[in-house]
Write a protein that holds these residues in place. Sequence first.
Motif, PDB file in Angstrom:
ATOM      1  N   PHE A  60       0.822  -1.211   0.000  1.00 16.98           N
ATOM      2  CA  PHE A  60       0.000   0.000   0.000  1.00 16.98           C
ATOM      3  C   PHE A  60       0.853   1.257   0.000  1.00 16.98           C
ATOM      4  N   ASN A  61       2.014   1.215   0.649  1.00 13.80           N
ATOM      5  CA  ASN A  61       2.926   2.352   0.577  1.00 13.80           C
ATOM      6  C   ASN A  61       3.480   2.528  -0.841  1.00 13.80           C
ATOM      7  N   TRP A  62       3.717   1.431  -1.517  1.00 14.33           N
ATOM      8  CA  TRP A  62       4.220   1.472  -2.902  1.00 14.33           C
ATOM      9  C   TRP A  62       3.143   2.068  -3.831  1.00 14.33           C
ATOM     10  N   ILE A  63       1.876   1.670  -3.615  1.00 13.49           N
ATOM     11  CA  ILE A  63       0.772   2.217  -4.421  1.00 13.49           C
ATOM     12  C   ILE A  63       0.592   3.698  -4.131  1.00 13.49           C
ATOM     13  N   LYS A  64       0.676   4.072  -2.874  1.00 14.12           N
ATOM     14  CA  LYS A  64       0.434   5.457  -2.456  1.00 14.12           C
ATOM     15  C   LYS A  64       1.549   6.389  -2.935  1.00 14.12           C
ATOM     16  N   GLY A  65       2.761   5.919  -2.925  1.00 16.39           N
ATOM     17  CA  GLY A  65       3.854   6.849  -3.193  1.00 16.39           C
ATOM     18  C   GLY A  65       4.496   6.619  -4.490  1.00 16.39           C
TER      19      GLY A  65
END
Length: 65
Positions: A60-65
């Motif tokens: 989710f951090n990869w998708i968000k950033g």
Amino acid sequence: MAKVVNYISEAFEELKSNMTWPEWAEVQRLTIVVAIFSVLFALSTWGVDEFFAKVLAGFFNWIKG
């Protein structure tokens, strides 16, 4: 109600007379085995949960950033 009381009475009688109960030393040994495997299973479940929590957080951090 009489049937329930009769059933419970017969169940206790069967437990007293027709069961083969293990020796106390065997009960202690098997209790320790069950406790050890329970702890190992709980730790492995916790480990898998932590692993997937980190994987999902990273995703989710990869998708968000």
